[in-house]
Write an enzyme that holds these catalytic residues in place. Structure first.
Site, PDB file in Angstrom:
ATOM      1  N   ASN A 160      -0.174  -1.404  -0.738  1.00 16.58           N
ATOM      2  CA  ASN A 160      -0.079  -2.850  -0.597  1.00 16.58           C
ATOM      3  C   ASN A 160       0.135  -3.197   0.870  1.00 16.58           C
ATOM      4  OD1 ASN A 160      -0.297  -3.373  -3.346  1.00 16.58           O
ATOM      5  ND2 ASN A 160       1.902  -3.560  -3.661  1.00 16.58           N
ATOM      6  N   ARG A 218      -2.773  -0.593  -7.723  1.00 16.80           N
ATOM      7  CA  ARG A 218      -2.738   0.707  -7.035  1.00 16.80           C
ATOM      8  C   ARG A 218      -2.710   1.860  -8.034  1.00 16.80           C
ATOM      9  NH1 ARG A 218       2.453   0.263  -3.777  1.00 16.80           N
ATOM     10  NH2 ARG A 218       2.944  -0.841  -5.680  1.00 16.80           N
TER      11      ARG A 218
END
Length: 110
Positions: A55, A37
């Site tokens: 996530n 990320r």
């Protein structure tokens, strides 16, 4: 001087308006617990896109992005073929009807 004058007298070319798109992208593979990320957000800084990445409980990463189609495609291509390539086993995308409500590009924790 003649070419400068004739250039000024020519009608301006009409530019095709940019096509804006919003996409939802899911990444599968070794994409959690490895800085995926953070890396996606870092890549996004180099493109004129807005959106977010997070996530998911099932081990995937979800990304939503909005921008001009060429810019969004270039951004996603950079994610898929850049340094994150070896972490991604599968990528799927869906076109969204509404633009993402975001400023900049962020990591979400929801």
């Amino acid at each position: 001087m003649r070419s400068a004058v004739s250039a000024l007298q020519q009608p301006a070319r009409s530019l095709k308006p940019a096509t804006m798109i919003s996409l939802q992208v899911f990444y599968e593979g070794n994409v959690q617990g490895v800085g995926f990320r953070w890396s996606v957000r870092h890549v996004a800084k180099g493109f004129d896109v807005t959106g977010w990445v997070r996530n998911l409980p099932d081990g995937r990463v979800e990304l939503q992005v909005t921008g001009e189609e060429d810019e969004v495609r270039a951004f996603l291509d950079h994610v898929a073929k850049g340094e994150l390539h070896s972490l991604i086993r599968n990528q799927s995308e869906n076109r969204l009807e509404k633009p993402i409500a975001a400023r900049g590009f962020e990591i979400r924790y929801d």
